[in-house]
Design a protein around this motif. Structure first.
Motif, short mmCIF file in Angstrom:
data_model
loop_
_atom_site.label_atom_id
_atom_site.label_comp_id
_atom_site.label_asym_id
_atom_site.label_seq_id
_atom_site.Cartn_x
_atom_site.Cartn_y
_atom_site.Cartn_z
N LYS A 21 0.84 -1.04 -0.04
CA LYS A 21 -0.05 0.05 0.01
C LYS A 21 0.85 1.09 0.11
N ARG A 22 0.19 2.29 -0.44
CA ARG A 22 0.99 3.56 -0.62
C ARG A 22 -0.06 4.68 -0.06
N TYR A 23 0.65 5.66 0.97
CA TYR A 23 -0.19 6.62 1.44
C TYR A 23 0.54 7.87 1.28
N GLU A 24 -0.15 9.13 1.28
CA GLU A 24 0.38 10.30 1.24
C GLU A 24 0.07 11.19 2.43
N PHE A 25 0.97 11.53 3.18
CA PHE A 25 0.87 12.46 4.52
C PHE A 25 1.28 13.76 4.00
N ILE A 26 0.32 14.71 4.47
CA ILE A 26 0.44 16.20 4.67
C ILE A 26 0.83 16.76 6.11
N LEU A 27 1.73 16.89 6.55
CA LEU A 27 2.17 17.03 7.69
C LEU A 27 2.58 18.64 8.08
N ASP A 28 1.75 19.08 8.91
CA ASP A 28 1.97 20.63 9.30
C ASP A 28 2.86 20.67 10.26
N VAL A 29 4.02 21.29 10.33
CA VAL A 29 5.07 21.13 11.34
C VAL A 29 5.21 22.53 11.72
N GLU A 30 5.75 22.76 12.98
CA GLU A 30 6.21 23.72 13.82
C GLU A 30 7.67 23.67 13.96
N ILE A 31 8.69 24.42 13.50
CA ILE A 31 9.76 24.33 13.50
C ILE A 31 10.49 25.68 14.38
N ASP A 32 11.37 25.40 15.05
CA ASP A 32 12.19 26.29 15.91
C ASP A 32 12.74 27.46 15.18
N GLU A 33 12.61 28.78 15.43
CA GLU A 33 13.04 29.92 14.81
C GLU A 33 14.63 30.06 14.66
N GLU A 34 15.39 29.09 15.24
CA GLU A 34 16.84 29.06 15.29
C GLU A 34 17.12 27.95 14.22
N ASP A 35 16.18 27.11 13.81
CA ASP A 35 16.35 26.03 12.58
C ASP A 35 16.53 26.71 11.38
N GLU A 36 17.25 25.97 10.47
CA GLU A 36 17.49 26.55 9.15
C GLU A 36 16.18 26.29 8.16
N LEU A 37 15.52 25.38 8.71
CA LEU A 37 14.03 25.06 8.01
C LEU A 37 12.99 26.24 8.36
N TYR A 38 13.39 26.95 9.54
CA TYR A 38 12.04 27.79 9.73
C TYR A 38 11.77 28.91 8.66
N HIS A 39 10.52 29.10 8.62
CA HIS A 39 9.93 30.07 7.81
C HIS A 39 8.77 30.64 8.40
N GLU A 40 8.71 31.88 8.59
CA GLU A 40 7.69 32.57 9.19
C GLU A 40 6.30 32.15 8.67
N ALA A 41 5.89 31.95 7.73
CA ALA A 41 4.41 31.46 7.45
C ALA A 41 4.42 29.87 7.64
N GLY A 42 5.51 29.31 7.89
CA GLY A 42 5.31 27.84 8.26
C GLY A 42 5.99 26.91 7.17
N ILE A 43 5.89 25.57 7.45
CA ILE A 43 6.38 24.76 6.37
C ILE A 43 5.25 23.50 6.82
N GLU A 44 5.31 22.82 5.46
CA GLU A 44 4.69 21.31 5.72
C GLU A 44 5.73 20.45 4.73
N ILE A 45 5.29 19.08 5.29
CA ILE A 45 6.10 17.81 4.81
C ILE A 45 5.28 17.11 4.08
N ARG A 46 5.38 16.88 2.89
CA ARG A 46 4.51 15.83 1.97
C ARG A 46 5.54 14.56 2.25
N VAL A 47 4.80 13.60 2.73
CA VAL A 47 5.52 12.22 2.95
C VAL A 47 4.73 11.20 2.10
N LEU A 48 5.63 10.37 1.39
CA LEU A 48 4.90 9.29 0.72
C LEU A 48 5.59 7.96 1.30
N LEU A 49 4.36 7.34 2.03
CA LEU A 49 4.75 6.04 2.83
C LEU A 49 4.37 5.01 1.94
#
Length: 95
Positions: A21-49
């Motif tokens: 089976k295959r699944y698509e997850f859309i994860l809304d994640v909160e990132i620490d401000e000091e992390d290089e991934l941090y963006h003010e509007a936020g990020i999401e991660i699309r995961v194919l499992l």
């Protein structure tokens, strides 16, 4: 990294070429401000499992900046991937 919201959808294979089976997850994640991934509007991660023979595994993932809806060229650390995999496995067992 904290997962604040998610959605999951099973990806159907009408040709039956893909095993398991295959699944698509859309994860809304909160990132620490000091992390290089941090963006003010936020990020999401699309995961194919993938799931086969009772085992789940991450096939691919994409990091998306929410304000511009742009893909970010970053790789997640092994610890972050393990956290995401565990979260996705738990979400599927509750489904």
């Amino acid at each position: 990294m904290d997962i604040t919201q998610f959605s999951v959808e099973e990806i159907l294979d009408p040709t039956n070429i893909i095993e398991g089976k295959r699944y698509e997850f859309i994860l809304d994640v909160e990132i620490d401000e000091e992390d290089e991934l941090y963006h003010e509007a936020g990020i999401e991660i699309r995961v194919l499992l993938g799931e086969k023979d009772g085992e789940s595994f991450i096939l691919n993932y994409f990091i998306i900046e929410k304000a511009e809806n742009e893909y970010l060229d970053f790789a997640l650390e092994d610890e972050e991937l393990a956290t995401i995999l565990t979260f996705c496995q738990e979400a599927l067992t509750k489904k």
